[in-house]
Design a protein around this motif. Structure first.
Motif, PDB file in Angstrom:
ATOM      1  N   ARG A  46      33.457  47.417  50.407  1.00 44.89           N
ATOM      2  CA  ARG A  46      33.137  48.821  50.716  1.00 44.89           C
ATOM      3  C   ARG A  46      34.078  49.783  50.010  1.00 44.89           C
ATOM      4  NH1 ARG A  46      35.117  52.795  53.652  1.00 44.89           N
ATOM      5  NH2 ARG A  46      36.738  51.532  54.633  1.00 44.89           N
ATOM      6  N   VAL A  47      35.354  49.433  49.934  1.00 43.92           N
ATOM      7  CA  VAL A  47      36.348  50.375  49.403  1.00 43.92           C
ATOM      8  C   VAL A  47      36.531  50.266  47.894  1.00 43.92           C
ATOM      9  CG1 VAL A  47      37.543  50.524  51.613  1.00 43.92           C
ATOM     10  CG2 VAL A  47      38.327  48.854  49.921  1.00 43.92           C
ATOM     11  N   VAL A  48      35.774  49.367  47.248  1.00 48.29           N
ATOM     12  CA  VAL A  48      35.877  49.163  45.800  1.00 48.29           C
ATOM     13  C   VAL A  48      34.611  49.700  45.132  1.00 48.29           C
ATOM     14  CG1 VAL A  48      36.021  47.423  43.966  1.00 48.29           C
ATOM     15  CG2 VAL A  48      37.397  47.174  46.042  1.00 48.29           C
ATOM     16  N   ARG A  49      34.797  50.380  44.024  1.00 48.69           N
ATOM     17  CA  ARG A  49      33.662  50.929  43.274  1.00 48.69           C
ATOM     18  C   ARG A  49      32.821  49.789  42.703  1.00 48.69           C
ATOM     19  NH1 ARG A  49      34.429  49.763  38.103  1.00 48.69           N
ATOM     20  NH2 ARG A  49      36.532  49.588  37.291  1.00 48.69           N
ATOM     21  N   PRO A  50      31.524  50.019  42.471  1.00 53.10           N
ATOM     22  CA  PRO A  50      30.708  49.015  41.782  1.00 53.10           C
ATOM     23  C   PRO A  50      31.331  48.638  40.440  1.00 53.10           C
ATOM     24  CG  PRO A  50      29.313  50.727  42.702  1.00 53.10           C
ATOM     25  CD  PRO A  50      30.738  51.197  42.867  1.00 53.10           C
ATOM     26  N   GLY A  51      31.411  47.348  40.184  1.00 52.00           N
ATOM     27  CA  GLY A  51      32.054  46.858  38.970  1.00 52.00           C
ATOM     28  C   GLY A  51      33.543  46.630  39.122  1.00 52.00           C
ATOM     29  N   GLY A  52      34.121  47.068  40.245  1.00 57.02           N
ATOM     30  CA  GLY A  52      35.540  46.822  40.513  1.00 57.02           C
ATOM     31  C   GLY A  52      35.796  45.345  40.773  1.00 57.02           C
ATOM     32  N   ARG A  53      37.056  44.981  40.887  1.00 49.54           N
ATOM     33  CA  ARG A  53      37.419  43.569  40.907  1.00 49.54           C
ATOM     34  C   ARG A  53      38.215  43.180  42.149  1.00 49.54           C
ATOM     35  NH1 ARG A  53      38.212  46.352  36.926  1.00 49.54           N
ATOM     36  NH2 ARG A  53      40.476  46.427  37.045  1.00 49.54           N
ATOM     37  N   LEU A  54      38.131  41.897  42.474  1.00 57.58           N
ATOM     38  CA  LEU A  54      38.866  41.283  43.575  1.00 57.58           C
ATOM     39  C   LEU A  54      39.536  40.024  43.068  1.00 57.58           C
ATOM     40  CD1 LEU A  54      39.452  40.772  46.678  1.00 57.58           C
ATOM     41  CD2 LEU A  54      37.277  39.524  46.720  1.00 57.58           C
ATOM     42  N   ALA A  55      40.803  39.846  43.428  1.00 61.36           N
ATOM     43  CA  ALA A  55      41.499  38.589  43.150  1.00 61.36           C
ATOM     44  C   ALA A  55      41.888  37.952  44.473  1.00 61.36           C
ATOM     45  CB  ALA A  55      42.751  38.838  42.309  1.00 61.36           C
TER      46      ALA A  55
END
Length: 199
Positions: A132-141
């Motif tokens: 929810r708090v990350v923009r579309p195309g943003g990343r997660l590690a």
């Protein structure tokens, strides 16, 4: 606060004072994982479940002076240890549950989460909150400085087929939560999954 949250706080509160001294060689592994996450100058990034905030120096170095670096953790004692270690100089530390982040929708470019997934009370819902708090195309590690088998052996256990972090379990869990796995690494000296926020 749920029983799961209370358990997490109790577990980490008892270990906060000497947490960094128990794992003194982890710094380069954190820096390498942040580099693989790929935050860019000016990005807004979150260290979710930051503990003593060992990722914050590398995150700050990546996003530069104009980027936003946040560290969120549920355990006050871990945040206190982060302040004592001087890591609050690299970003803002926030006492917060990653299941209910005090952040706007889509305000982040990336989330770094070290050792977090095994402590999530509701993995699918909690990973959805990170999405929810990350923009579309943003990343997660999703990171741990040692792999699943090595970590299990450290605790006197063996990994099982239903382990949440096994790729066949984790990939659909992330997909249901708004993420797509881009890379999956599980080696003796590193566990690192990079995922992208779906549109």
């Amino acid at each position: 606060m749920t029983d799961a949250h209370t358990h997490v706080q109790e577990f980490f509160s008892a270990r906060a004072a000497d947490w960094d001294s128990r794992f003194p060689q982890d710094g380069p592994a954190y820096a390498a994982a942040v580099a693989d996450l790929g935050p860019r100058p000016g990005d807004a990034v979150l260290d979710a479940g930051c503990g003593t905030a060992r990722a914050l120096p590398a995150l700050r170095a990546a996003v530069g002076a104009h980027g936003l670096v946040l560290g969120a953790d549920l355990t006050p004692a871990m945040l206190d240890a982060a302040v004592r270690a001087g890591r609050s100089a690299h970003g803002a530390l926030v006492l917060a549950d990653v299941a209910r982040l005090p952040l706007r929708d889509g305000m982040l470019d990336a989330v770094f989460a070290a050792g977090l997934i095994s402590h999530l009370a509701r993995p699918e819902e909690d990973l959805r909150e990170l999405a929810r708090v990350v923009r579309p195309g943003g990343r997660l590690a999703l990171f741990h400085p040692i792999g699943r088998a090595a970590l299990a052996a450290r605790h006197g256990r063996r990994i099982t087929a239903d382990d949440l972090r096994a790729e066949p379990s984790l990939a659909p869990l992330l997909a249901r939560s708004g993420w797509r796995i881009r890379s999956y690494t599980d080696e003796d000296d590193r566990f690192l999954v990079i995922a992208t926020r779906e549109t």
